[in-house]
Design an enzyme around this catalytic site. Sequence first.
Site, PDB file in Angstrom:
ATOM      1  N   HIS A 122      32.966  40.640  30.764  1.00 13.43           N
ATOM      2  CA  HIS A 122      34.236  40.401  30.055  1.00 13.43           C
ATOM      3  C   HIS A 122      34.029  39.721  28.698  1.00 13.43           C
ATOM      4  O   HIS A 122      34.967  39.651  27.897  1.00 13.43           O
ATOM      5  CB  HIS A 122      35.164  39.523  30.900  1.00 13.43           C
ATOM      6  CG  HIS A 122      35.621  40.162  32.177  1.00 13.43           C
ATOM      7  ND1 HIS A 122      36.239  41.389  32.214  1.00 13.43           N
ATOM      8  CD2 HIS A 122      35.542  39.740  33.474  1.00 13.43           C
ATOM      9  CE1 HIS A 122      36.532  41.700  33.479  1.00 13.43           C
ATOM     10  NE2 HIS A 122      36.108  40.714  34.259  1.00 13.43           N
ATOM     11  N   ASP A 159      31.895  47.078  38.825  1.00 13.05           N
ATOM     12  CA  ASP A 159      32.672  45.883  39.146  1.00 13.05           C
ATOM     13  C   ASP A 159      34.142  46.304  39.274  1.00 13.05           C
ATOM     14  O   ASP A 159      34.583  47.231  38.599  1.00 13.05           O
ATOM     15  CB  ASP A 159      32.504  44.851  38.027  1.00 13.05           C
ATOM     16  CG  ASP A 159      33.141  43.510  38.356  1.00 13.05           C
ATOM     17  OD1 ASP A 159      32.381  42.596  38.754  1.00 13.05           O
ATOM     18  OD2 ASP A 159      34.372  43.369  38.219  1.00 13.05           O
ATOM     19  N   HIS A 161      36.704  44.978  38.217  1.00 15.93           N
ATOM     20  CA  HIS A 161      37.443  44.763  36.973  1.00 15.93           C
ATOM     21  C   HIS A 161      36.858  45.621  35.847  1.00 15.93           C
ATOM     22  O   HIS A 161      35.644  45.854  35.807  1.00 15.93           O
ATOM     23  CB  HIS A 161      37.347  43.292  36.552  1.00 15.93           C
ATOM     24  CG  HIS A 161      37.858  42.338  37.588  1.00 15.93           C
ATOM     25  ND1 HIS A 161      37.018  41.678  38.463  1.00 15.93           N
ATOM     26  CD2 HIS A 161      39.118  41.967  37.899  1.00 15.93           C
ATOM     27  CE1 HIS A 161      37.760  40.908  39.265  1.00 15.93           C
ATOM     28  NE2 HIS A 161      39.025  41.074  38.953  1.00 15.93           N
ATOM     29  N   ASP A 246      33.005  42.933  43.805  1.00 16.51           N
ATOM     30  CA  ASP A 246      34.341  42.427  44.117  1.00 16.51           C
ATOM     31  C   ASP A 246      35.335  43.532  44.461  1.00 16.51           C
ATOM     32  O   ASP A 246      36.519  43.259  44.669  1.00 16.51           O
ATOM     33  CB  ASP A 246      34.870  41.542  42.972  1.00 16.51           C
ATOM     34  CG  ASP A 246      34.533  42.074  41.600  1.00 16.51           C
ATOM     35  OD1 ASP A 246      34.036  43.214  41.498  1.00 16.51           O
ATOM     36  OD2 ASP A 246      34.764  41.350  40.616  1.00 16.51           O
TER      37      ASP A 246
HETATM   38 ZN    ZN Z   1      34.955  41.548  38.652  1.00 16.05          ZN
END
Ligand code: ZN
Length: 310
Positions: A122, A159, A161, A246
């Site tokens: 991120h 991931d 996200h 995740d």
């Molecule tokens: Zn994540």
Amino acid sequence: MLLYTSDYFLEHETGRHPESPERLRAVLAHLNKTGFAARCDRKPFGAVDLRTLMAVHHQEYVEAVRRFAAEGGGHLEADTVVSSKSYDVALHAAGAAVAATDTVLQVTDPRALCLVRPPGHHALANHAMGFCLFNNIAIAAQHAIDRHGLERVLVVDWDVHHGNGTQALFYDSPEVYFYSIHRWPFYPGTGAAEETGTGKGLGCTLNVPVTFGTSRAKYRDRFYKALEQAAEKCRPQLVLLSAGFDSHAQDPIGSLGLETEDFIPLTRAVVEVAQTHAGGKLVSILEGGYNVEALAECVGVHLEELLRTK
Ligand SMILES: [Zn+2]
């Protein structure tokens, strides 16, 4: 098979926070208990050098993180906690990714796993975000281009996200192809299928948004198809993997309903792409995963598959 990790990554103290040292502690205990860690080669690594770091991050941002940590830390932004040692630990996380990339580009068994904290995908050029300080995988990709003369690097990001930082850093780059599969709509809000790159990088970003409730079989199918599309377009000389876990059903933050065993065929598919296009050159770098027991098991099957696949 190379393993890059260190107890030093436990010293990125975050207090009561899901991205805690306990994550890596559980992973390393599991890999020691199963014997998987002992089957890997280890090589020393240190902090990333500032020139390599600043090929991705702005000098003022790097200095701001250093100063914030030196003054004792706290919340650098809404989700991202920094302790006094976090700056140096984060330099080592990026250093592990860069060292692994150097080794993988030079050896005959070109596969590495970096179990590092803090995560990176991120992080933006001038901004911390979502538990991430420096974008480890982006720093490794840029290093492969700048120092090894590579022209085509594939970053796969599974991931849960969207890897908004990695996408933003290479959005106009034809040298780094970014493929992300992620829960949608979800944090951080980016990663729509329409986001495909810009300028010379147009067509070098591939986003596969997946809605909550999608079956595991359908998720895997979409992952394979898009991975093949990305690989054929990119024809990578090196494959880098943002390995977050995740999307596991038990994850308290992400959860896309995946089970531990799903990461076996996902890992195999990425290995096969690396073998087909890149002489097997693959560096996997830990991102998220916040149920510590599930994370440990997922990393276990991931590493077991990396060790197995020839
Ligand atoms: Zn994540």
